[in-house]
Write a protein that holds these residues in place. Structure first.
Motif, PDB file in Angstrom:
ATOM      1  N   ASN A  17       0.840  -1.196   0.000  1.00 50.36           N
ATOM      2  CA  ASN A  17       0.000   0.000   0.000  1.00 50.36           C
ATOM      3  C   ASN A  17       0.881   1.254   0.000  1.00 50.36           C
ATOM      4  N   PRO A  18       0.935   1.967  -1.126  1.00 50.38           N
ATOM      5  CA  PRO A  18       1.791   3.151  -1.193  1.00 50.38           C
ATOM      6  C   PRO A  18       1.309   4.291  -0.285  1.00 50.38           C
ATOM      7  N   LEU A  19       0.093   4.195   0.212  1.00 53.07           N
ATOM      8  CA  LEU A  19      -0.429   5.237   1.098  1.00 53.07           C
ATOM      9  C   LEU A  19      -0.045   5.026   2.556  1.00 53.07           C
ATOM     10  N   ASP A  20       0.480   3.845   2.889  1.00 51.01           N
ATOM     11  CA  ASP A  20       0.919   3.592   4.260  1.00 51.01           C
ATOM     12  C   ASP A  20       2.177   4.401   4.555  1.00 51.01           C
ATOM     13  N   SER A  21       2.181   5.067   5.685  1.00 45.76           N
ATOM     14  CA  SER A  21       3.423   5.702   6.134  1.00 45.76           C
ATOM     15  C   SER A  21       4.346   4.597   6.641  1.00 45.76           C
ATOM     16  N   ASP A  22       5.617   4.902   6.799  1.00 46.56           N
ATOM     17  CA  ASP A  22       6.545   3.911   7.328  1.00 46.56           C
ATOM     18  C   ASP A  22       6.079   3.430   8.695  1.00 46.56           C
ATOM     19  N   HIS A  23       5.622   4.335   9.524  1.00 45.43           N
ATOM     20  CA  HIS A  23       5.189   4.007  10.881  1.00 45.43           C
ATOM     21  C   HIS A  23       3.971   3.086  10.894  1.00 45.43           C
ATOM     22  N   SER A  24       3.114   3.208   9.894  1.00 45.52           N
ATOM     23  CA  SER A  24       1.857   2.446   9.896  1.00 45.52           C
ATOM     24  C   SER A  24       1.892   1.182   9.039  1.00 45.52           C
ATOM     25  N   ARG A  25       3.044   0.847   8.452  1.00 39.11           N
ATOM     26  CA  ARG A  25       3.111  -0.361   7.625  1.00 39.11           C
ATOM     27  C   ARG A  25       2.849  -1.604   8.466  1.00 39.11           C
ATOM     28  N   ILE A  48      11.600 -16.893  28.122  1.00 39.84           N
ATOM     29  CA  ILE A  48      10.304 -16.234  28.329  1.00 39.84           C
ATOM     30  C   ILE A  48      10.521 -14.841  28.913  1.00 39.84           C
ATOM     31  N   PRO A  49      10.128 -13.803  28.179  1.00 47.53           N
ATOM     32  CA  PRO A  49      10.287 -12.454  28.730  1.00 47.53           C
ATOM     33  C   PRO A  49       9.274 -12.178  29.834  1.00 47.53           C
ATOM     34  N   GLN A  50       9.694 -11.391  30.796  1.00 50.57           N
ATOM     35  CA  GLN A  50       8.803 -10.939  31.867  1.00 50.57           C
ATOM     36  C   GLN A  50       8.359  -9.498  31.634  1.00 50.57           C
ATOM     37  N   GLN A  51       9.009  -8.855  30.672  1.00 51.46           N
ATOM     38  CA  GLN A  51       8.696  -7.481  30.305  1.00 51.46           C
ATOM     39  C   GLN A  51       8.958  -7.351  28.817  1.00 51.46           C
ATOM     40  N   ALA A  52       8.117  -6.583  28.112  1.00 48.55           N
ATOM     41  CA  ALA A  52       8.288  -6.384  26.675  1.00 48.55           C
ATOM     42  C   ALA A  52       8.300  -4.894  26.368  1.00 48.55           C
ATOM     43  N   LEU A  53       9.390  -4.448  25.757  1.00 49.29           N
ATOM     44  CA  LEU A  53       9.545  -3.062  25.313  1.00 49.29           C
ATOM     45  C   LEU A  53       9.492  -3.087  23.793  1.00 49.29           C
ATOM     46  N   VAL A  54       8.489  -2.427  23.219  1.00 54.49           N
ATOM     47  CA  VAL A  54       8.201  -2.569  21.799  1.00 54.49           C
ATOM     48  C   VAL A  54       8.016  -1.193  21.170  1.00 54.49           C
ATOM     49  N   SER A  55       8.639  -0.993  20.018  1.00 52.58           N
ATOM     50  CA  SER A  55       8.404   0.229  19.246  1.00 52.58           C
ATOM     51  C   SER A  55       6.901   0.357  19.001  1.00 52.58           C
ATOM     52  N   ASP A  56       6.426   1.587  18.904  1.00 49.08           N
ATOM     53  CA  ASP A  56       4.984   1.778  18.710  1.00 49.08           C
ATOM     54  C   ASP A  56       4.543   1.706  17.251  1.00 49.08           C
ATOM     55  N   ALA A  57       5.424   1.350  16.323  1.00 51.32           N
ATOM     56  CA  ALA A  57       5.040   1.186  14.917  1.00 51.32           C
ATOM     57  C   ALA A  57       4.102  -0.014  14.770  1.00 51.32           C
ATOM     58  N   THR A  58       3.285   0.011  13.752  1.00 54.18           N
ATOM     59  CA  THR A  58       2.320  -1.075  13.533  1.00 54.18           C
ATOM     60  C   THR A  58       3.010  -2.423  13.391  1.00 54.18           C
ATOM     61  N   ARG A  59       4.076  -2.505  12.608  1.00 54.37           N
ATOM     62  CA  ARG A  59       4.726  -3.796  12.356  1.00 54.37           C
ATOM     63  C   ARG A  59       5.388  -4.375  13.599  1.00 54.37           C
ATOM     64  N   THR A  60       5.873  -3.525  14.506  1.00 54.45           N
ATOM     65  CA  THR A  60       6.469  -4.046  15.741  1.00 54.45           C
ATOM     66  C   THR A  60       5.381  -4.487  16.715  1.00 54.45           C
ATOM     67  N   ARG A  61       4.289  -3.739  16.768  1.00 54.80           N
ATOM     68  CA  ARG A  61       3.152  -4.145  17.607  1.00 54.80           C
ATOM     69  C   ARG A  61       2.622  -5.504  17.167  1.00 54.80           C
ATOM     70  N   GLN A  62       2.462  -5.660  15.856  1.00 54.66           N
ATOM     71  CA  GLN A  62       1.951  -6.927  15.327  1.00 54.66           C
ATOM     72  C   GLN A  62       2.942  -8.061  15.549  1.00 54.66           C
ATOM     73  N   THR A  63       4.226  -7.772  15.418  1.00 55.01           N
ATOM     74  CA  THR A  63       5.238  -8.796  15.690  1.00 55.01           C
ATOM     75  C   THR A  63       5.104  -9.268  17.126  1.00 55.01           C
ATOM     76  N   ILE A 106      11.713  -5.139  20.965  1.00 61.28           N
ATOM     77  CA  ILE A 106      11.427  -5.303  19.540  1.00 61.28           C
ATOM     78  C   ILE A 106      11.545  -3.944  18.869  1.00 61.28           C
ATOM     79  N   GLY A 107      12.400  -3.886  17.841  1.00 65.46           N
ATOM     80  CA  GLY A 107      12.629  -2.626  17.143  1.00 65.46           C
ATOM     81  C   GLY A 107      12.941  -2.831  15.677  1.00 65.46           C
ATOM     82  N   HIS A 108      13.739  -1.905  15.141  1.00 67.77           N
ATOM     83  CA  HIS A 108      13.949  -1.778  13.701  1.00 67.77           C
ATOM     84  C   HIS A 108      15.436  -1.740  13.352  1.00 67.77           C
ATOM     85  N   ASN A 109      15.735  -2.113  12.111  1.00 64.71           N
ATOM     86  CA  ASN A 109      17.076  -1.902  11.582  1.00 64.71           C
ATOM     87  C   ASN A 109      17.155  -0.502  10.978  1.00 64.71           C
ATOM     88  N   PRO A 110      18.329   0.099  10.940  1.00 67.11           N
ATOM     89  CA  PRO A 110      19.629  -0.472  11.260  1.00 67.11           C
ATOM     90  C   PRO A 110      19.962  -0.471  12.760  1.00 67.11           C
TER      91      PRO A 110
END
Length: 167
Positions: A17-25, A48-63, A106-110
């Motif tokens: 979807n070319p209309l998706d922003s990078d953050h919302s992909r 097993i994690p006891q705490q999860a720190l996750v980027s707020d981007a859609t793809r990291t949330r879904q991951t 959970i985050g992003h490259n690079p």
């Protein structure tokens, strides 16, 4: 005391979807298949994690959601806008706020690849480690009493996996 970090790059995202922003992909179908396999691998290995720190981007949330479904007693994730496209220094600063002995980030490259490389005194002996492909996961441990004490170069690499190895 030993602290455990489970460091994961988000699963493969959808670029259709070319209309998706990078953050919302969102995740692609491949990503939706890979993330649960990583979750199952973590559960099978007892990482097993006891705490999860996750980027707020859609793809990291879904991951995280796909991984968490495979984990026993998965914690509620903290979605953090500062983890979105963060570099190693920011990732370290955010991790220093962790409170549980076993944390998944959970985050992003690079940033994730650079962070992983700087945490360990020597790279993991795996061909995928330097590039940290989508949904790659590093398990590292620190011999510290608190996350506030961790520094670059002080982690011990315990395990590393990429989803294609779980097919």
């Amino acid at each position: 005391m030993t602290l455990r970090l489970i460091l994961t790059r988000h699963a493969k995202s959808d670029w259709d979807n070319p209309l998706d922003s990078d953050h919302s992909r969102p995740l692609s179908a491949r990503g939706q298949g890979a993330a649960p396999r990583i979750g199952r691998w973590l559960a099978d290995k007892g990482y097993i994690p006891q705490q999860a720190l996750v980027s707020d981007a859609t793809r990291t949330r879904q991951t995280w959601q796909c991984i968490a479904e495979m984990l026993p007693n998965a914690p509620e994730a903290a979605f953090d806008r500062y983890l979105y496209l963060a570099g190693p220094e920011v990732l370290l600063a955010r991790l220093r706020h962790a409170t549980a002995p076993s944390v998944m980030l959970i985050g992003h490259n690079p940033g994730i690849a650079e962070f992983a490389a700087r945490l360990l005194p020597n790279p993991m002996p795996h061909p995928g480690f330097a590039g940290f492909p989508t949904c790659a996961t590093l398990v590292a441990e620190f011999d510290h009493a608190a996350w506030t004490e961790i520094e670059f170069g002080t982690a011990r690499g315990v395990d590393f996996i990429v989803p294609r190895e779980l097919d």
